[in-house]
Design a protein around this motif. Structure first.
Motif, mmCIF file in Angstrom:
data_model
loop_
_atom_site.group_PDB
_atom_site.id
_atom_site.type_symbol
_atom_site.label_atom_id
_atom_site.label_comp_id
_atom_site.label_asym_id
_atom_site.label_seq_id
_atom_site.Cartn_x
_atom_site.Cartn_y
_atom_site.Cartn_z
ATOM 1 N N GLY A 1 -55.019 21.549 -68.440
ATOM 2 C CA GLY A 1 -54.882 20.954 -69.770
ATOM 3 C C GLY A 1 -56.181 20.323 -70.259
ATOM 4 N N ILE A 2 -56.870 19.603 -69.366
ATOM 5 C CA ILE A 2 -58.153 18.969 -69.715
ATOM 6 C C ILE A 2 -59.183 20.039 -70.067
ATOM 7 C CG2 ILE A 2 -60.094 17.635 -68.801
ATOM 8 C CD1 ILE A 2 -57.918 16.191 -67.014
ATOM 9 N N GLN A 3 -59.274 21.073 -69.234
ATOM 10 C CA GLN A 3 -60.258 22.131 -69.469
ATOM 11 C C GLN A 3 -59.978 22.904 -70.752
ATOM 12 O OE1 GLN A 3 -59.999 24.346 -65.787
ATOM 13 N NE2 GLN A 3 -61.659 23.184 -64.845
ATOM 14 N N ASN A 4 -58.721 23.228 -70.984
ATOM 15 C CA ASN A 4 -58.365 23.996 -72.179
ATOM 16 C C ASN A 4 -58.659 23.221 -73.463
ATOM 17 O OD1 ASN A 4 -57.535 26.101 -70.608
ATOM 18 N ND2 ASN A 4 -55.350 25.720 -70.839
ATOM 19 N N TYR A 5 -58.491 21.898 -73.411
ATOM 20 C CA TYR A 5 -58.717 21.087 -74.615
ATOM 21 C C TYR A 5 -60.212 20.872 -74.874
ATOM 22 C CZ TYR A 5 -58.282 17.361 -78.066
ATOM 23 O OH TYR A 5 -58.374 16.612 -79.213
ATOM 24 N N TYR A 6 -60.965 20.545 -73.818
ATOM 25 C CA TYR A 6 -62.367 20.150 -74.007
ATOM 26 C C TYR A 6 -63.368 21.286 -73.845
ATOM 27 C CZ TYR A 6 -60.804 15.332 -74.180
ATOM 28 O OH TYR A 6 -60.197 14.170 -74.558
ATOM 29 N N LYS A 7 -62.916 22.501 -73.586
ATOM 30 C CA LYS A 7 -63.850 23.609 -73.356
ATOM 31 C C LYS A 7 -64.707 23.940 -74.576
ATOM 32 C CE LYS A 7 -60.365 27.153 -74.401
ATOM 33 N NZ LYS A 7 -59.494 28.176 -73.810
ATOM 34 N N ILE A 8 -64.300 23.474 -75.768
ATOM 35 C CA ILE A 8 -65.085 23.762 -76.979
ATOM 36 C C ILE A 8 -66.194 22.737 -77.216
ATOM 37 C CG2 ILE A 8 -63.237 25.041 -78.138
ATOM 38 C CD1 ILE A 8 -62.688 22.498 -79.791
ATOM 39 N N ALA A 9 -66.257 21.682 -76.366
ATOM 40 C CA ALA A 9 -67.351 20.707 -76.484
ATOM 41 C C ALA A 9 -68.618 21.339 -75.915
ATOM 42 C CB ALA A 9 -67.002 19.434 -75.725
ATOM 43 N N THR A 10 -69.684 21.319 -76.671
ATOM 44 C CA THR A 10 -70.899 22.023 -76.242
ATOM 45 C C THR A 10 -71.475 21.461 -74.943
ATOM 46 O OG1 THR A 10 -72.215 20.590 -77.682
ATOM 47 C CG2 THR A 10 -71.559 22.735 -78.575
ATOM 48 N N MET A 11 -71.274 20.163 -74.686
ATOM 49 C CA MET A 11 -71.810 19.532 -73.481
ATOM 50 C C MET A 11 -70.714 19.250 -72.450
ATOM 51 S SD MET A 11 -74.764 19.666 -74.744
ATOM 52 C CE MET A 11 -75.772 18.913 -73.489
ATOM 53 N N VAL A 12 -69.656 20.028 -72.487
ATOM 54 C CA VAL A 12 -68.514 19.792 -71.590
ATOM 55 C C VAL A 12 -68.903 19.913 -70.126
ATOM 56 C CG1 VAL A 12 -67.699 22.207 -71.639
ATOM 57 C CG2 VAL A 12 -66.076 20.353 -71.200
ATOM 58 N N GLY B 1 -60.956 12.559 -79.406
ATOM 59 C CA GLY B 1 -61.384 12.617 -78.012
ATOM 60 C C GLY B 1 -62.757 13.216 -77.807
ATOM 61 N N PHE B 2 -63.397 13.674 -78.892
ATOM 62 C CA PHE B 2 -64.746 14.241 -78.814
ATOM 63 C C PHE B 2 -65.750 13.254 -79.401
ATOM 64 C CE2 PHE B 2 -61.916 17.876 -78.839
ATOM 65 C CZ PHE B 2 -62.490 18.751 -77.920
ATOM 66 N N ARG B 3 -66.975 13.300 -78.893
ATOM 67 C CA ARG B 3 -68.064 12.499 -79.451
ATOM 68 C C ARG B 3 -69.087 13.458 -80.046
ATOM 69 N NH1 ARG B 3 -72.945 10.444 -77.525
ATOM 70 N NH2 ARG B 3 -72.571 11.258 -75.418
ATOM 71 N N ILE B 4 -69.406 13.267 -81.330
ATOM 72 C CA ILE B 4 -70.292 14.185 -82.059
ATOM 73 C C ILE B 4 -71.636 13.519 -82.329
ATOM 74 C CG2 ILE B 4 -70.473 15.687 -84.088
ATOM 75 C CD1 ILE B 4 -67.382 15.126 -84.456
ATOM 76 N N LYS B 5 -72.706 14.245 -82.070
ATOM 77 C CA LYS B 5 -74.060 13.702 -82.287
ATOM 78 C C LYS B 5 -74.979 14.826 -82.751
ATOM 79 C CE LYS B 5 -77.249 10.374 -81.497
ATOM 80 N NZ LYS B 5 -78.351 10.951 -82.250
#
Length: 409
Positions: free
Chosen positions: A301-312, A246-250
């Protein structure tokens, strides 16, 4: 027989039933057409059935119902759905053996039960029955755990190719060993893995191509596994992005160095918007506390999962803008009124919000990127104990303030 006794204990089976109850999959029937809600009336009888099935040596799972799940590329992937009774048994086993996964499980009865599950017949959509020759059933509760058991060897093998490599001399500090490794001709490689999905990170194209070939050989010859040709490829993150869970890495150039940036994946962003939109439609028809809390649960749930994405923040701001417009259309202008749960979760958010039945709806974009923390085995237990003490202390303070139980925690 110590493990089997823990598996068939009343408390463990009850916990398994409760966990399945909270899972959306409990609404999907197996080959017998029975859902969890159909058998919940008598929990005691279910517990007795599980205990009877696992005490003897004659437990035989029912055939698995196979369905085809559509994929984005137009193809489908097979998903096996065990019966609810077999799912309760799998969950009961998982709860006991998962914490012990680093220890080799030697109890013959447990191994025998797992082998039986792996050989369970599969019923295809056309009614044809097949017997699996290898692999774990896609969709089984134990499948991710068994994948971890098998691929644990891959983790250690990758480690032995770089940081776990034995050098000519011992280094007291890891940073000195890293420097020595970088001076060597070894290919730097790191693995990120969740169940059977994994990424291998290398610094050069040459190193990536080399490791890619070696891993294919290792998986085939050592673990008897084939990789997905469709999904497996070498990507230059400086030019293209790569998706994972669910994450995109660049890789982005910053001054004189390259650094990783993580975003919410495009497919995940579409799913987030669809999920929130669906709950807003329900709220418009049923504006109750229960539905408002379900909305907040989705946002949390969305915030807890994606909060580690640097560009969230950037990604959620874009989705949040659309959500705000939908909320405005459905419920009119927002207000500054915020309930205590909202103020506790978003103390610094000062924009307009919407309230349904005195429940303030959580704001999707009111989130700050959080650096993920890594806990090693050494300090994991102490951290858990620390958290437990902190929670107990907070509960104690709350009780004292309420003035109900002055001596209880």
């Amino acid at each position: 027989m110590i493990l089997i006794n823990r598996i068939i204990s009343n408390e463990n089976i009850e916990l398994a039933i409760d966990k399945l109850k909270r899972n959306k999959g409990s609404k999907t029937p197996g080959i017998d057409g029975i859902r969890l809600k159909d058998i919940l009336a008598d929990k005691t009888e279910i517990i007795m059935r599980v205990q009877e099935a696992l005490r003897g040596n004659n437990y035989k799972p029912s055939p698995v119902r196979r369905i085809e799940i559509p994929k984005e590329n137009g193809k489908t992937r097979p998903l096996g759905i065990p019966t609810i009774f077999d799912r309760i048994i799998q969950q009961s086993i998982r709860q006991v053996i998962e914490p012990l996964i680093k220890i080799r499980i030697k109890e013959k009865k447990i191994i025998s039960i797992i082998k039986t599950m792996l050989k369970t017949e599969i019923v295809l959509p056309n009614g044809e029955i097949i017997k699996p020759e290898k692999g774990t059933p896609q969709g089984g509760i134990l499948s991710p755990l068994l994948a971890n058991v098998v691929l644990n060897e891959l983790d250690w093998w990758i480690d032995s190719q770089w940081f776990g490599k034995r050098l000519d001399r011992e280094y007291k500090k890891q940073k000195y060993k890293k420097c020595a490794l970088k001076r060597s001709r070894l290919t730097e490689v790191r693995i990120i893995r969740y169940a059977d999905d994994f990424k291998l990170l290398c610094r050069t194209r040459e190193g990536a191509d080399k490791i890619f070939k070696l891993v294919k050989i290792f998986l085939k010859e050592r673990l008897k596994l084939e990789i997905s040709k469709e999904k497996s490829k070498v990507i230059n993150l400086k030019k293209k992005s790569s998706n994972f869970l669910g994450f995109r890495i660049k890789a982005i150039k910053r001054r004189n160095t390259w650094t990783a940036r993580t975003f919410i994946g495009d497919k995940a962003k579409k799913n987030i918007l669809l999920k929130i939109r669906a709950q807003i439609k329900i709220l418009a028809k049923i504006p109750t506390t229960t539905e408002a809390m379900k909305f907040n649960s989705i946002i949390r749930g969305i915030q807890n999962y994606y909060k580690i994405a640097t560009m969230v923040n950037i990604d959620l701001n874009k989705i949040g803008y659309i959500i705000s417009k939908i909320l405005y259309i459905q419920f009119g202008k927002g207000s500054n009124k915020k309930d205590i749960m909202y103020r506790m979760r978003f103390p610094n958010y000062n924009y307009k919000v919407w309230n349904i039945d005195n429940i303030t709806l959580f704001t999707l974009e009111a989130l700050i990127f959080k650096i993920p923390k890594h806990y090693s085995d050494k300090n994991y237990k102490s951290r858990v104990d620390e958290l437990k003490e902190s929670i107990e202390e907070k509960l104690y303070v709350k009780v004292i303030q309420n003035g109900k139980y002055s001596e209880q925690k």
